[in-house]
Scaffold this active site. Sequence first.
Site, mmCIF file in Angstrom:
data_model
loop_
_atom_site.group_PDB
_atom_site.id
_atom_site.type_symbol
_atom_site.label_atom_id
_atom_site.label_comp_id
_atom_site.label_asym_id
_atom_site.label_seq_id
_atom_site.Cartn_x
_atom_site.Cartn_y
_atom_site.Cartn_z
ATOM 1 N N ASP A 191 0.850 -1.188 0.000
ATOM 2 C CA ASP A 191 0.000 0.000 0.000
ATOM 3 C C ASP A 191 0.888 1.241 0.000
ATOM 4 O O ASP A 191 1.776 1.365 0.833
ATOM 5 C CB ASP A 191 -0.891 -0.005 1.251
ATOM 6 C CG ASP A 191 -1.760 1.249 1.336
ATOM 7 O OD1 ASP A 191 -2.588 1.454 0.433
ATOM 8 O OD2 ASP A 191 -1.594 2.028 2.296
ATOM 9 N N GLU A 275 -1.700 -1.338 -5.773
ATOM 10 C CA GLU A 275 -2.938 -0.666 -6.137
ATOM 11 C C GLU A 275 -2.648 0.301 -7.275
ATOM 12 O O GLU A 275 -1.576 0.893 -7.327
ATOM 13 C CB GLU A 275 -3.450 0.097 -4.925
ATOM 14 C CG GLU A 275 -4.855 0.584 -5.051
ATOM 15 C CD GLU A 275 -5.285 1.275 -3.771
ATOM 16 O OE1 GLU A 275 -6.482 1.429 -3.577
ATOM 17 O OE2 GLU A 275 -4.418 1.674 -2.984
ATOM 18 N N ASP A 359 -3.373 1.415 7.088
ATOM 19 C CA ASP A 359 -2.536 1.067 5.937
ATOM 20 C C ASP A 359 -2.299 -0.439 5.828
ATOM 21 O O ASP A 359 -2.279 -0.998 4.731
ATOM 22 C CB ASP A 359 -1.202 1.807 6.013
ATOM 23 C CG ASP A 359 -1.381 3.323 6.016
ATOM 24 O OD1 ASP A 359 -2.376 3.794 5.426
ATOM 25 O OD2 ASP A 359 -0.554 4.019 6.626
#
Length: 374
Positions: A191, A275, A359
């Site tokens: 992330d 992502e 996170d």
Amino acid sequence: MLSVPQTVKRAYKYRFYPTPEQARLLARTFGCVRLVWNKALAERNRRYKDEGVSTSYVDTAKWLTAWKQDPDLEFLREVSNVPLQQALRQQQVAFNNFFAKRARYPRFKSKHRSRASATFQNNAFSFRDGVLRLAKMDAPLDIRWSRPLPEGAQPSTVTVSRDAAGRWFVSILVEEKIAPLPPVDRSVGVDAGITALVTLSTGEKISNPRHERADRRKLAKAQRALARKQQGSANRAKARRKVARIYARIADRRRDFLHKVTTRLVRENQTLCIENLTARNMVRNHFLARAVSDAAWYEMRSMLTYKAAWYGRALVVVDRWFPSSKLCSAHGCGHIHEPIPLNVRSWTCPACGTVHDRDVNAARNILAAGLAER
Ligand SMILES: [Zn+2]
């Protein structure tokens, strides 16, 4: 997964110190590259607008030949023709990318805002025993070989550039055989963050290097000083160079750090799930910290992409609409929380009672979504 060594093209970048004569010729070459790029772009635009005709690389190469006959553009003949043609090829690639919706419309190159560079194909330089000579130059380039080129490497392309801090670089493209790493049995979700550089699904947070905060403070101070200087003054030019120097140092240190992090992640994991950044960019903001962390993430993503390909690892990019930070990652829960403000670092799932680090939860969801997509 590939298990044989692959041949990849890899760029090696070094600083070099031009003689005054080389600096003059290269500066002139950069100017001509920019002029050819801009003239060709203007002419392409005009033809499309007035005549509805699209332009190919071959068309632009013919224009270049004609421009060189024009007495007003005689100076184009003083520099090597190869980087000029190369600029037109790069422009064609930029248009192809635009038409394929991979990039935005090619832009004019400004003297101040774009990086000055010139690309030489192997018919415009010679490389032997570690000595690199460019076309129209007597002396070889004085290169600081900070790391060796691979044994027996034959460069196919050499790009010379000068950054805003006035430093000169040469980037040498060579073909190299890279053996994939032995397979491992681990996967990771990554992330991208603001407070930490990245957070892993293992719970580990990788912070920005320690010096980055101090460097950013210096950068902000130098930028404020620049803003106070009068337009066009000598002090303003000096202040601008100072900003550029600090910025260049931040970028260099960050790149070293990102190389270490990405190499480690690729070594340790068979599958890496990340992502799509655009999801995080929905909220535009102009804070320096945010801009810097976004730039770092772009760079990191591109490093992960090519290193994963080199070493036989899988990189999965998770869809941009995936609610990675709102979804409870606890096994079998799947509760979707209402939007969580950015400053809330942890939350408790009302359905299962799990306390989540924001996170780490996002990284776990990215991993699960990535593995499900495979
Ligand atoms: Zn839950």
